[in-house]
Motif scaffolding. Structure first.
Motif, PDB file in Angstrom:
ATOM      1  N   ASP A  67      90.012  45.458  26.834  1.00 55.28           N
ATOM      2  CA  ASP A  67      89.413  46.715  26.463  1.00 55.28           C
ATOM      3  C   ASP A  67      87.894  46.934  26.972  1.00 55.28           C
ATOM      4  N   SER A  68      87.407  46.218  27.604  1.00 53.88           N
ATOM      5  CA  SER A  68      86.178  46.324  28.228  1.00 53.88           C
ATOM      6  C   SER A  68      86.109  47.325  29.141  1.00 53.88           C
ATOM      7  N   VAL A  69      85.176  48.420  29.112  1.00 51.07           N
ATOM      8  CA  VAL A  69      85.103  49.533  30.072  1.00 51.07           C
ATOM      9  C   VAL A  69      84.324  49.143  31.189  1.00 51.07           C
ATOM     10  N   ALA A  70      83.369  48.034  31.273  1.00 56.93           N
ATOM     11  CA  ALA A  70      82.666  47.403  32.371  1.00 56.93           C
ATOM     12  C   ALA A  70      82.783  46.130  32.461  1.00 56.93           C
ATOM     13  N   PRO A  71      83.976  45.229  32.572  1.00 52.89           N
ATOM     14  CA  PRO A  71      84.328  43.909  32.416  1.00 52.89           C
ATOM     15  C   PRO A  71      83.327  43.069  33.006  1.00 52.89           C
ATOM     16  N   LEU A  72      82.756  43.392  34.055  1.00 50.15           N
ATOM     17  CA  LEU A  72      82.063  42.585  35.143  1.00 50.15           C
ATOM     18  C   LEU A  72      80.453  42.629  34.339  1.00 50.15           C
ATOM     19  N   ARG A  73      80.269  43.518  33.342  1.00 51.19           N
ATOM     20  CA  ARG A  73      78.941  43.519  32.865  1.00 51.19           C
ATOM     21  C   ARG A  73      79.244  42.701  31.478  1.00 51.19           C
ATOM     22  N   GLU A  74      80.195  42.110  31.214  1.00 56.20           N
ATOM     23  CA  GLU A  74      80.634  41.494  29.942  1.00 56.20           C
ATOM     24  C   GLU A  74      80.986  40.201  30.226  1.00 56.20           C
ATOM     25  N   VAL A  75      81.814  39.757  31.201  1.00 52.60           N
ATOM     26  CA  VAL A  75      82.235  38.549  31.241  1.00 52.60           C
ATOM     27  C   VAL A  75      82.166  38.273  32.996  1.00 52.60           C
ATOM     28  N   GLY A  76      81.595  37.128  33.428  1.00 52.56           N
ATOM     29  CA  GLY A  76      81.692  37.035  34.577  1.00 52.56           C
ATOM     30  C   GLY A  76      82.455  35.572  35.033  1.00 52.56           C
ATOM     31  N   ALA A  77      83.643  35.633  35.739  1.00 53.03           N
ATOM     32  CA  ALA A  77      84.392  34.469  35.799  1.00 53.03           C
ATOM     33  C   ALA A  77      84.582  34.092  37.107  1.00 53.03           C
ATOM     34  N   LEU A  78      84.919  32.822  37.486  1.00 54.23           N
ATOM     35  CA  LEU A  78      85.120  32.232  38.598  1.00 54.23           C
ATOM     36  C   LEU A  78      86.368  31.438  38.356  1.00 54.23           C
ATOM     37  N   LEU A  79      87.503  32.053  38.785  1.00 53.63           N
ATOM     38  CA  LEU A  79      88.870  31.235  38.695  1.00 53.63           C
ATOM     39  C   LEU A  79      89.575  30.734  39.675  1.00 53.63           C
ATOM     40  N   GLU A  80      89.037  31.468  41.145  1.00 53.23           N
ATOM     41  CA  GLU A  80      89.861  30.929  42.096  1.00 53.23           C
ATOM     42  C   GLU A  80      88.856  31.482  43.344  1.00 53.23           C
ATOM     43  N   ALA A  81      88.413  30.585  44.071  1.00 55.01           N
ATOM     44  CA  ALA A  81      87.398  31.040  45.145  1.00 55.01           C
ATOM     45  C   ALA A  81      87.741  31.673  46.215  1.00 55.01           C
ATOM     46  N   HIS A  82      89.100  31.637  46.454  1.00 57.28           N
ATOM     47  CA  HIS A  82      89.829  32.075  47.645  1.00 57.28           C
ATOM     48  C   HIS A  82      90.172  33.569  47.400  1.00 57.28           C
ATOM     49  N   ALA A  83      89.795  34.133  46.127  1.00 59.86           N
ATOM     50  CA  ALA A  83      90.322  35.377  45.791  1.00 59.86           C
ATOM     51  C   ALA A  83      89.328  36.439  46.315  1.00 59.86           C
ATOM     52  N   VAL A  84      89.279  36.602  47.852  1.00 57.31           N
ATOM     53  CA  VAL A  84      88.315  37.187  48.651  1.00 57.31           C
ATOM     54  C   VAL A  84      88.846  37.629  49.946  1.00 57.31           C
ATOM     55  N   HIS A  85      88.912  38.941  50.207  1.00 57.40           N
ATOM     56  CA  HIS A  85      89.855  39.387  51.529  1.00 57.40           C
ATOM     57  C   HIS A  85      88.914  38.594  52.698  1.00 57.40           C
ATOM     58  N   PRO A  86      89.869  38.070  53.493  1.00 55.81           N
ATOM     59  CA  PRO A  86      88.950  37.117  54.485  1.00 55.81           C
ATOM     60  C   PRO A  86      88.309  37.997  55.590  1.00 55.81           C
ATOM     61  N   GLY A  87      88.622  39.449  55.748  1.00 57.74           N
ATOM     62  CA  GLY A  87      88.042  40.205  56.491  1.00 57.74           C
ATOM     63  C   GLY A  87      86.884  41.011  56.222  1.00 57.74           C
ATOM     64  N   ARG A  88      86.482  40.809  54.756  1.00 53.11           N
ATOM     65  CA  ARG A  88      85.426  41.506  54.320  1.00 53.11           C
ATOM     66  C   ARG A  88      84.184  40.583  54.310  1.00 53.11           C
ATOM     67  N   SER A  89      82.990  40.999  54.568  1.00 48.62           N
ATOM     68  CA  SER A  89      81.977  40.128  54.373  1.00 48.62           C
ATOM     69  C   SER A  89      81.485  39.743  52.975  1.00 48.62           C
ATOM     70  N   ALA A  90      80.758  38.706  53.032  1.00 48.65           N
ATOM     71  CA  ALA A  90      80.065  38.522  51.507  1.00 48.65           C
ATOM     72  C   ALA A  90      79.270  39.602  51.155  1.00 48.65           C
ATOM     73  N   ARG A  91      78.522  40.082  51.585  1.00 52.69           N
ATOM     74  CA  ARG A  91      77.699  41.398  51.175  1.00 52.69           C
ATOM     75  C   ARG A  91      78.754  42.714  50.763  1.00 52.69           C
ATOM     76  N   ASN A  92      79.651  42.936  51.633  1.00 55.59           N
ATOM     77  CA  ASN A  92      80.675  44.144  51.260  1.00 55.59           C
ATOM     78  C   ASN A  92      81.595  43.725  50.036  1.00 55.59           C
ATOM     79  N   HIS A  93      81.895  42.420  49.854  1.00 59.12           N
ATOM     80  CA  HIS A  93      82.759  41.996  48.697  1.00 59.12           C
ATOM     81  C   HIS A  93      81.962  42.294  47.739  1.00 59.12           C
ATOM     82  N   LEU A  94      80.844  41.897  47.557  1.00 56.00           N
ATOM     83  CA  LEU A  94      80.065  42.016  46.296  1.00 56.00           C
ATOM     84  C   LEU A  94      79.644  43.597  46.064  1.00 56.00           C
TER      85      LEU A  94
END
Length: 314
Positions: A67-94
């Motif tokens: 129900d959170s409007v801005a979930p990343l401001r409420e909870v930060g989570a790392l469940l799977e380190a591979h959950a990143v598009h391989p063609g995207r840079s670290a800066r653009n992912h963030l």
């Protein structure tokens, strides 16, 4: 704070999580332990609203996380380190994560520096090592500066410096008053990091204690003795020690301190080559507590050569 009440998850006839009732409090690093298949990942997914409970409920700071409007401001989570598009840079992912939660773009460079990825910020994530992906995953969890942080196996793939950094990071986050919930199979790190332990097995809570109380209750201390005069040593300690056990090259005495043991052996004229007070490790305590809850157990009694000969391994 994370609060679970009678949290249950079933998949058909299998109960993965069975009536969990716990609170993860701010200002502490809470370690989340359990054998493979114990229900840790399912519990974390329900906290984050990724899986729906069969019954019961879980809230983060009083509300369901979905129900959170801005979930990343409420909870930060790392469940799977591979959950990143391989063609995207670290800066653009963030950057795209920041954009979805109205987080200022300046936060991206700040968090890249915090996790040590500034020099590779424009490199494609698909070229990252496992350790670099872990750092990017932690950066993703922290991008919103959340009051609650959930990390599942955050030190996988990290070298010694990286493991130490994660330990200090979790400690710093807790000292800032955040709620820190960390799952790991590295017991030595958990022993150094956690203030509180939540241990589950087969979907049920086995322990929910401060680290000091857990160790006192599940990791008994004993005195190790090495001597060639075993017969005399046993005679001196029998009936006085709470428990006396014998290994291949040592005696173990519980219920007496090292000084008391040393005095008894000296009075009996026993030659002692080693007298050491030993505190059982967190790993030993965890293994003893969860011994009946292990779902996947290797057959250590049979040598590999026998399995090959019988066609079990090909």
């Amino acid at each position: 704070m994370i609060r679970a009440r009678e949290l249950t998850k079933k998949y058909g006839d299998k109960t993965a999580v069975d009536g969990l009732d716990f609170a993860v409090k701010p200002g502490l690093v809470t370690g989340f332990l359990g054998p493979n298949g114990a229900g840790k990942s399912t519990t974390m997914r329900m906290i984050l609203g990724l899986d729906r409970p069969t019954s019961g409920a879980v809230t983060v700071n009083g509300v369901p996380h979905e129900d959170s409007v801005a979930p990343l401001r409420e909870v930060g989570a790392l469940l799977e380190a591979h959950a990143v598009h391989p063609g995207r840079s670290a800066r653009n992912h963030l950057r795209w994560l920041a954009a979805t939660n109205a987080i200022p773009d300046a936060r991206v460079d700040e968090i890249l520096a915090q996790v040590g990825l500034t020099e590779v910020a424009d490199k494609r994530a698909g070229k990252f090592s496992l350790g670099m992906r872990q750092r990017l995953g932690i950066a993703s969890a922290l991008i919103g500066d959340p009051p609650v942080v959930i990390l599942d196996e955050p030190v996988n793939g990290l070298d010694s410096e990286g493991i130490r950094w994660v330990r200090h990071l979790c400690r710093q986050l807790a000292d800032e008053g955040r709620t820190v919930f960390v799952s790991s199979h590295l017991m030595t790190e958990m022993a150094l990091m956690a203030d509180h332990l939540l241990v589950i097995g087969q979907g049920r809570i086995l322990a929910d204690d401060p680290m000091t109380e857990f160790m006192a209750g599940h990791a008994p201390s004993y005195v190790r003795i090495r001597t060639r005069d075993r017969v005399q040593a046993r005679a001196a300690l029998t009936g006085v020690a709470a428990e006396l056990t014998e290994g291949d090259d040592e005696l173990r005495v519980s219920g007496l301190g090292a000084e008391a043991v040393g005095d008894l052996l000296f009075d009996a004229g026993v030659r002692v080559h080693e007298l050491t007070a030993v505190q059982s490790s967190l790993e030993e305590a965890f293994m003893a507590l969860t011994a009946e809850s292990v779902e996947y157990r290797a057959d250590t009694a049979r040598p590999t050569s026998d399995l090959v000969a019988q066609g079990a391994l090909r």
